[in-house]
Design a protein around this motif. Structure first.
Motif, short mmCIF file in Angstrom:
data_model
loop_
_atom_site.label_atom_id
_atom_site.label_comp_id
_atom_site.label_asym_id
_atom_site.label_seq_id
_atom_site.Cartn_x
_atom_site.Cartn_y
_atom_site.Cartn_z
N GLU A 106 -8.59 -22.47 -1.70
CA GLU A 106 -7.80 -22.53 -2.93
C GLU A 106 -8.44 -23.43 -3.97
N LYS A 135 -7.97 -10.06 -4.00
CA LYS A 135 -8.79 -9.90 -2.82
C LYS A 135 -10.27 -10.08 -3.18
N GLU A 138 -11.01 -13.65 -3.67
CA GLU A 138 -11.08 -14.35 -2.39
C GLU A 138 -12.45 -14.16 -1.75
N ASN A 157 -9.31 -22.62 5.49
CA ASN A 157 -7.85 -22.59 5.45
C ASN A 157 -7.22 -23.96 5.67
N ASP B 269 2.78 -18.14 -4.75
CA ASP B 269 1.59 -17.48 -4.23
C ASP B 269 0.72 -16.88 -5.32
N ARG B 396 -0.25 -22.65 3.46
CA ARG B 396 -0.10 -21.31 4.00
C ARG B 396 -1.46 -20.75 4.34
N ARG B 397 -1.57 -20.27 5.55
CA ARG B 397 -2.86 -19.72 5.96
C ARG B 397 -3.04 -18.33 5.38
N ARG B 398 -4.21 -18.09 4.88
CA ARG B 398 -4.49 -16.76 4.38
C ARG B 398 -5.00 -15.91 5.52
N GLU B 399 -4.77 -14.62 5.39
CA GLU B 399 -5.27 -13.74 6.43
C GLU B 399 -6.68 -13.33 6.07
#
Lengths: 267, 428
Positions: A106, A135, A138, A157, B269, B396-399
């Motif tokens: 993040e 996505k 990310e 994470n 989010d 929060r863990r991201r997938e």
């Protein structure tokens, strides 16, 4: 490393002055940073190096003078701080300034998306296009993190506060790179690191440079400056006292005087 | 470059359970939820002062014990993460069942509605304080703005509640916008003082701007909401069974609260939420990376205030009476305490905080004068033993895809062993 005088100027400071009350932190500073080079600023504590960086990001208002960026020579002092990153500038901080409770990933995502106006409605509806965009961002963020091998990505994470000191410094650099700047400002990237870690950072800076970023850094560690800098500026009392290759600057009498006093300079 | 197996702890695993295992897990999860909910029902139905105290002590001991068992905690967390949707459904079902348990005790249903209203407002403050880190000690201002705007519209202009509700929210958002301007110039403790002053001034205005608020006479005879001629104070009858009218308000407040939870999560989010959190974490760094701090702080104040106003509008039409005493400093502090005790930034935690802090003082009424003393003492104890709140805001863990990460590491071509022989190569 030779100094190339033909490269274009990416950042120019012109007669820049900043005083805090009676203290002249930056005093009539003029210099030019050339595109594609790694430039280092050295100088004793209190010589105005970090103040110069803060002026570039317009965290302070200058007393007088201007800072011109890029081919279009925009005066950064006319822009609010949050618009400077989008111009192509990103910085790290001497005292780490990560977002400690955000995850490593993040931290990078903020730097990538901050200049995109965050809309209210799309956040609530979350349309497919936005999902795909997220996505993609990310994946790009992960790619940026992978520039440090497994070190950062394996913690992607976890909150940034759980990283080791050296990895936090790396994350600061990754965060800069993620915002795709033309010029990266590094404020003492190896402060508090041991010699082995310093060697790693030297390698990292060279990799950033190879990727096409221009680098301007402040550093006290002369090994690093000698190792990476194409051009060195020496500061004292808020102004530039010498410029050139490391060898030229390190033997310059004014620089020796600034660090060691008049007597040393005479010898 | 070897496969990096510690990545495994970072990525979401696929669900590989068989049908039987799934059923077993869900049965356990649902059973646990029902048991907890039953305990909650027993707790709020208790009348006797000694029993209430005993129950609260039991909860405290249970909570501390739970906190001391990290293994059990993690195990439960994993279970919950696997069947999140299912757990949510059960929770909604339980909340829907709640008023039917107390058909003969409408006061408890009324309390449930009140708890939902305070949850809406606490979630609003959670946006300002929990997400963006702006300490607002004058939240009652927005509560009042929503309550006065929608009730006066209904009383004077005969405007329907369904129009008054959003107008109440927007009025409150405007008051949030107003304080955002001076508040932008200060931060931390100074911001708290600015909002504190704002709250006090506004409460004086509530008392003295009689042409708008009727001052200390209050706004009376606020009509209840109505749909197609059926208004909310008419009980619904199913056959011989007459459902208490408090139930109507309970479900109204519950639905709005659930919508607020949804909006909170979506905002959190989103890009917007991430930028808010960046401001909370380090404002200077956020600005240097392009976050428009000014704009986002104004949005945070206004959005938080909006939900304060929504809560206020529902409150006014449920109680039917609005008085400046509803919007004093203590109200602001209660809402603040809900957010802090629940866990700043944690949506579920804030809801629990709001429910607990609405119900506990009510149940302590038996103690009369000692009530606030006990309550204050409990807050002090919680802050000593759990300063981060009951449910701290965990990341929060991201997938993420394990293969993707492993390829990236392999492609980066970097070994984790410290690079040998480098200094010689970089010599000039």
């Amino acid at each position: 490393m030779a100094v190339d005088e033909t490269a274009a100027t990416i950042l120019a400071s012109e007669a820049l002055t900043k005083n805090f009350g009676g203290v002249m932190a930056v005093n009539d500073l003029s210099l030019e940073v050339r595109e594609g080079e790694i430039t280092a600023i050295i100088g004793p504590n209190g010589s105005g190096k970090t103040t110069f960086f803060n002026l570039i990001m317009h965290l302070y208002d200058a007393t007088s003078g201007q800072i011109l960026f890029g081919g279009e020579r925009r005066n950064l002092l006319d822009l609010p701080t949050h618009k400077i990153n989008a111009q192509g500038l990103a910085r790290t901080f001497q005292t780490l300034r990560l977002f400690p409770n955000l995850t490593v990933l993040e931290n990078v995502l903020v730097a990538m998306s901050a200049h995109v106006n965050a809309g209210f409605l799309p956040a609530l509806i979350k349309p497919r296009s936005l999902r795909e965009q997220d996505k993609g961002a990310e994946e790009k963020a992960l790619e940026t993190l992978s520039m440090f091998g497994a070190r950062l990505i394996s913690m992607c994470n976890e909150p940034a506060s759980s990283l080791s000191y050296a990895n936090r410094r790396r994350l600061e650099i990754a965060r800069c790179v993620a915002s795709r700047p033309r010029l990266i400002l590094l404020d003492e990237p190896v402060a508090g690191m041991n010699p082995t870690e310093t060697r790693g950072v030297i390698e990292d800076i060279q990799r950033i440079h190879e990727k096409g970023h221009t680098v301007l850094l402040i550093e006290h560690d002369m090994k690093l400056v000698e190792g990476v800098a194409h051009r060195v500026f020496a500061f004292d009392h808020g102004t530039k006292i010498a410029e050139g290759s490391f060898r030229e600057v390190s033997t310059h009498p004014a620089v020796i005087e600034a660090y060691l006093g008049k007597r040393a300079a005479r010898h | 470059m070897p496969e990096v197996d510690f990545i495994d702890t970072q990525v979401a695993r696929e669900d590989t359970r068989t049908l039987a295992e799934k059923a077993r897990d869900r049965l356990m999860l649902g059973g646990g939820q029902v048991a907890l909910f039953a305990a909650f029902l027993v707790g709020i139905a208790l009348e006797d002062a000694v029993l209430v105290t005993g129950f609260l002590l039991l909860v405290v001991v249970g909570a501390i014990g739970w906190g001391r068992m990290p293994k059990l905690n993690r195990w439960a967390g994993k279970r919950l993460a696997k069947d999140k949707r299912f757990a949510q459904l059960i929770l909604i079902a339980l909340l829907a069942v709640f008023p039917f348990v107390f058909l003969d005790n409408p006061y408890l249903i009324h309390l449930g509605a009140l708890a939902a209203i305070f949850a809406i407002m606490a979630l609003g403050l959670n946006i300002t304080l929990g997400f963006c880190g702006l300490l607002d000690v004058g939240f009652a201002v927005y509560f009042a703005a929503g309550a006065y705007a929608s009730s006066q519209l209904a009383v004077i202009f005969d405007v329907s509640f369904w129009i008054g509700l959003p107008i109440g929210g927007l009025t409150a958002a405007f008051f949030g916008f107003l304080v955002a301007w001076p508040a932008l110039r200060v931060s931390d403790h100074y911001l708290a003082l600015v909002t504190l002053g704002y709250g006090l001034i506004m409460n004086l205005l509530h008392r003295n701007f009689t042409f708008l608020t009727h001052g200390t006479d209050g706004v009376i005879n606020i009509p209840p909401p109505s749909i197609f001629g059926w208004d909310f104070v008419t009980p619904i009858e199913i056959g011989d069974l007459e459902l208490p009218f408090q139930m109507n308000f309970y479900f109204l407040a519950l639905i709005i609260a659930m919508l607020t939870v949804f909006v909170s999560i979506r905002l959190r989010d989103s890009n917007l939420g991430r930028q808010w959190e960046a401001i909370r974490e380090d404002e200077v760094a956020a600005r240097c990376f392009g976050v428009n701090v000014r704009r986002l702080k104004i949005i945070a104040f206004s959005t938080g205030a909006f939900f304060g106003g929504i809560g206020g509008a529902v409150f006014a039409h449920m109680i039917g009476f609005v008085h400046p005493d509803n919007f004093v400093l203590l109200t602001s502090i209660m809402i603040l305490a809900m957010v802090i005790i629940g866990g700043m930034g944690n949506v579920a935690g804030v809801v629990v905080g709001a429910v607990a802090l609405t119900l506990i003082p009510e149940r302590l009424r038996e103690f009369e004068d000692l009530r606030m003393l006990l309550f204050g003492g409990a807050l002090v104890l919680i802050m000593i033993y759990r300063p981060q709140g009951l449910f701290p805001n965990s990341r929060r863990r991201r997938e993420l895809q394990a293969e993707k990460i492993n390829t990236l590491i392999a492609e980066s071509g970097r070994d984790d062993a410290e690079a040998p022989g480098l200094p010689d190569e970089v010599k000039v």
